[in-house]
Write a protein that holds these residues in place. Structure first.
Motif, PDB file in Angstrom:
ATOM      1  N   ALA A 161       2.417 -95.819  66.515  1.00  0.00           N
ATOM      2  CA  ALA A 161       2.582 -95.068  67.757  1.00  0.00           C
ATOM      3  C   ALA A 161       3.953 -95.357  68.349  1.00  0.00           C
ATOM      4  CB  ALA A 161       1.492 -95.454  68.756  1.00  0.00           C
ATOM      5  N   SER A 162       4.592 -94.335  68.935  1.00  0.00           N
ATOM      6  CA  SER A 162       5.894 -94.539  69.565  1.00  0.00           C
ATOM      7  C   SER A 162       6.062 -93.566  70.713  1.00  0.00           C
ATOM      8  CB  SER A 162       7.029 -94.377  68.543  1.00  0.00           C
ATOM      9  OG  SER A 162       7.001 -93.072  67.979  1.00  0.00           O
ATOM     10  N   ASP A 163       7.070 -93.856  71.586  1.00  0.00           N
ATOM     11  CA  ASP A 163       7.421 -92.970  72.689  1.00  0.00           C
ATOM     12  C   ASP A 163       8.883 -92.583  72.529  1.00  0.00           C
ATOM     13  OD1 ASP A 163       8.814 -95.232  73.452  1.00  0.00           O
ATOM     14  OD2 ASP A 163       7.399 -95.798  75.020  1.00  0.00           O
ATOM     15  N   ALA A 164       9.549 -92.255  73.633  1.00  0.00           N
ATOM     16  CA  ALA A 164      10.931 -91.789  73.547  1.00  0.00           C
ATOM     17  C   ALA A 164      11.865 -92.847  72.968  1.00  0.00           C
ATOM     18  CB  ALA A 164      11.416 -91.362  74.931  1.00  0.00           C
ATOM     19  N   THR A 165      11.498 -94.131  73.060  1.00  0.00           N
ATOM     20  CA  THR A 165      12.334 -95.194  72.493  1.00  0.00           C
ATOM     21  C   THR A 165      12.265 -95.218  70.977  1.00  0.00           C
ATOM     22  OG1 THR A 165      10.562 -96.849  72.565  1.00  0.00           O
ATOM     23  CG2 THR A 165      11.917 -96.585  74.552  1.00  0.00           C
ATOM     24  N   ASN A 201     -10.458 -99.789  65.774  1.00  0.00           N
ATOM     25  CA  ASN A 201     -11.121-100.334  66.955  1.00  0.00           C
ATOM     26  C   ASN A 201     -10.131-100.767  68.039  1.00  0.00           C
ATOM     27  OD1 ASN A 201     -13.756-100.025  65.800  1.00  0.00           O
ATOM     28  ND2 ASN A 201     -13.332-101.852  64.566  1.00  0.00           N
ATOM     29  N   GLN A 202      -8.980-100.084  68.086  1.00  0.00           N
ATOM     30  CA  GLN A 202      -8.009-100.291  69.139  1.00  0.00           C
ATOM     31  C   GLN A 202      -7.635 -98.953  69.773  1.00  0.00           C
ATOM     32  OE1 GLN A 202      -4.796-102.418  67.093  1.00  0.00           O
ATOM     33  NE2 GLN A 202      -5.506-104.347  67.978  1.00  0.00           N
ATOM     34  N   GLN A 203      -7.136 -99.017  70.995  1.00  0.00           N
ATOM     35  CA  GLN A 203      -6.658 -97.814  71.661  1.00  0.00           C
ATOM     36  C   GLN A 203      -5.404 -98.154  72.450  1.00  0.00           C
ATOM     37  OE1 GLN A 203     -10.234 -97.020  74.101  1.00  0.00           O
ATOM     38  NE2 GLN A 203      -8.949 -97.305  75.936  1.00  0.00           N
ATOM     39  N   VAL A 204      -4.615 -97.109  72.744  1.00  0.00           N
ATOM     40  CA  VAL A 204      -3.389 -97.295  73.498  1.00  0.00           C
ATOM     41  C   VAL A 204      -3.145 -96.039  74.321  1.00  0.00           C
ATOM     42  CG1 VAL A 204      -1.834 -96.358  71.730  1.00  0.00           C
ATOM     43  CG2 VAL A 204      -1.000 -98.099  73.325  1.00  0.00           C
ATOM     44  N   GLN A 206       5.877 -93.630  79.036  1.00  0.00           N
ATOM     45  CA  GLN A 206       5.909 -94.996  78.536  1.00  0.00           C
ATOM     46  C   GLN A 206       4.637 -95.367  77.775  1.00  0.00           C
ATOM     47  OE1 GLN A 206       8.680 -96.982  78.879  1.00  0.00           O
ATOM     48  NE2 GLN A 206       9.599 -95.112  79.724  1.00  0.00           N
ATOM     49  N   LEU A 207       4.832 -95.948  76.607  1.00  0.00           N
ATOM     50  CA  LEU A 207       3.725 -96.450  75.802  1.00  0.00           C
ATOM     51  C   LEU A 207       3.274 -97.796  76.357  1.00  0.00           C
ATOM     52  CD1 LEU A 207       1.993 -96.096  73.238  1.00  0.00           C
ATOM     53  CD2 LEU A 207       3.845 -97.170  71.951  1.00  0.00           C
ATOM     54  N   GLN A 208       1.971 -97.944  76.589  1.00  0.00           N
ATOM     55  CA  GLN A 208       1.419 -99.163  77.173  1.00  0.00           C
ATOM     56  C   GLN A 208       0.969-100.132  76.076  1.00  0.00           C
ATOM     57  OE1 GLN A 208       1.439 -99.182  80.810  1.00  0.00           O
ATOM     58  NE2 GLN A 208       2.718 -97.453  80.173  1.00  0.00           N
ATOM     59  N   ALA A 209       0.429-101.259  76.489  1.00  0.00           N
ATOM     60  CA  ALA A 209      -0.027-102.270  75.531  1.00  0.00           C
ATOM     61  C   ALA A 209      -1.317-101.823  74.843  1.00  0.00           C
ATOM     62  CB  ALA A 209      -0.255-103.598  76.254  1.00  0.00           C
ATOM     63  N   VAL A 210      -1.508-102.304  73.621  1.00  0.00           N
ATOM     64  CA  VAL A 210      -2.721-101.994  72.855  1.00  0.00           C
ATOM     65  C   VAL A 210      -3.914-102.702  73.480  1.00  0.00           C
ATOM     66  CG1 VAL A 210      -3.847-102.269  70.611  1.00  0.00           C
ATOM     67  CG2 VAL A 210      -1.424-101.619  70.734  1.00  0.00           C
ATOM     68  N   GLN A 211      -5.050-102.000  73.539  1.00  0.00           N
ATOM     69  CA  GLN A 211      -6.281-102.533  74.110  1.00  0.00           C
ATOM     70  C   GLN A 211      -7.421-102.374  73.096  1.00  0.00           C
ATOM     71  OE1 GLN A 211      -6.399-103.969  77.133  1.00  0.00           O
ATOM     72  NE2 GLN A 211      -4.259-103.478  77.620  1.00  0.00           N
ATOM     73  N   PRO A 212      -8.512-103.153  73.250  1.00  0.00           N
ATOM     74  CA  PRO A 212      -9.694-102.910  72.408  1.00  0.00           C
ATOM     75  C   PRO A 212     -10.249-101.513  72.676  1.00  0.00           C
ATOM     76  CG  PRO A 212      -9.826-105.048  73.518  1.00  0.00           C
ATOM     77  CD  PRO A 212      -8.676-104.321  74.137  1.00  0.00           C
ATOM     78  N   LEU A 213     -10.748-100.886  71.651  1.00  0.00           N
ATOM     79  CA  LEU A 213     -11.288 -99.538  71.779  1.00  0.00           C
ATOM     80  C   LEU A 213     -12.637 -99.559  72.490  1.00  0.00           C
ATOM     81  CD1 LEU A 213     -11.444 -96.499  71.179  1.00  0.00           C
ATOM     82  CD2 LEU A 213     -12.347 -97.077  68.897  1.00  0.00           C
ATOM     83  N   ASP A 214     -12.739 -98.766  73.554  1.00  0.00           N
ATOM     84  CA  ASP A 214     -14.022 -98.550  74.233  1.00  0.00           C
ATOM     85  C   ASP A 214     -14.594 -97.234  73.700  1.00  0.00           C
ATOM     86  OD1 ASP A 214     -16.184 -98.244  75.858  1.00  0.00           O
ATOM     87  OD2 ASP A 214     -15.094 -98.317  77.759  1.00  0.00           O
TER      88      ASP A 214
END
Length: 310
Positions: free
Chosen positions: A198-202, A211-214, A220-228
């Motif tokens: 995954a990437s953004d403008a940078t 089992n992860q989500q972002v 702005q791309l945020q930090a990776v979190q556990p998938l709900d």
């Protein structure tokens, strides 16, 4: 010259999109291309420009000050300002989400869930009110998601990466399964199998595994979190799951399952929280729960729902 009514409807839809605060640079380019398609298109756009300018001149009058028997004056609160009335007029012009399908390869209506298979064997499942394009070339496969939510089961092909673009988000895979949710502002990526980049403008890739989500907030791309998965992927099980979610987000989710435009007459109610599990095909159950549990008033009109504080 009489302007074709269907062209007027399309011109109105473009006008609302371009003034919604959610239009992307691609939307502005697409609107310009639509306008230049023919003299009839230009005429329809010009007529809507003129009407929009008139709506922008509407001013709210000073409230009336009636005299009561006591000799004291009491100000009256207008339930809906003339500016809000103009907004309602524009909203009543337009079926929810119709602009999505004008330039997309495939679009679903609110409440419609559709599955299709691409030429390489990739399977897409689209949630309601979703629109996207896909591209295949010798060295690349890809999808551009304009709005909505899609589950992708990407066929493995190491020689041809699969690229998904949605607003500021860019997602690169060679073969795996994941879900992309784009509401016109934020993007949520939920990975159920394998790994994606995954990437953004940078353009700095961030690996996101099973089992992860972002989330992308703005650009702005945020930090990776556990998938709900119970909440984020509930639509794939025919459910809507809300956990202390703001009312504004709840109605955004509902607009994917019903042909009804929502107008907030009081912005203060947008942050009221909703918790519950509902059937995806029964949005009225959500509305009944909101009315019974929150201090809000819902006014139902044909194709329109007005939300204000009770």
């Amino acid at each position: 010259m009489t302007t074709d009514s269907s062209l007027l409807a399309q011109a109105r839809e473009w006008q609302v999109l371009l003034h919604s605060g959610r239009a992307t640079a691609a939307d502005h380019l697409a609107a310009k291309a639509w306008r230049q398609r023919s003299p009839a298109h230009e005429q329809a756009a010009h007529e809507v420009d003129q009407l929009w300018a008139l709506l922008g001149q509407v001013q709210q009058p000073a409230p009336a000050q009636p005299m009561h028997s006591s000799g004291r004056r009491r100000s009256l609160r207008w339930p809906v300002s003339l500016a809000s009335a103009a907004l309602l007029l524009v909203a009543l012009w337009l079926p929810q989400g119709t602009w999505l399908g004008w330039y997309a390869d495939v679009a679903t209506a609110p409440g419609e869930v559709r599955t299709l298979e691409l030429g390489d064997g990739t399977i897409l499942t689209l949630n309601g009110a979703t629109a996207l394009d896909w591209t295949f070339s010798e060295g690349r496969r890809g999808v551009r998601l304009y709005r909505g939510e899609v589950d992708l089961q990407v066929a493995k092909d190491a020689s041809r990466p699969f690229i998904v673009e949605a607003g500021p988000a860019r997602i690169r895979v060679t073969g795996t399964r994941f879900d992309v949710d784009y509401d016109g502002r934020d993007v949520v990526l939920a990975v159920t199998e394998g790994q994606v980049q995954a990437s953004d403008a940078t353009d700095l890739p961030l690996p996101v595994g099973a089992n992860q989500q972002v989330r992308w907030r703005g650009d702005q791309l945020q930090a990776v979190q556990p998938l709900d998965a119970r909440q984020q992927l509930a639509w794939q099980r025919g459910k809507l799951v809300f956990r202390a979610q703001p009312l504004g987000e709840v109605f955004a989710a509902l607009e994917r399952s019903q042909r009804q435009r929502v107008i907030f007459l009081d912005d203060s109610v947008r942050e009221l929280k909703v918790t519950g599990v509902f059937a995806l095909d029964d949005p009225q159950a959500v509305l009944r729960a909101i009315e019974s549990a929150l201090p809000v008033r819902l006014v139902r009109l044909p194709g329109l729902l007005l939300v204000s504080r009770a």
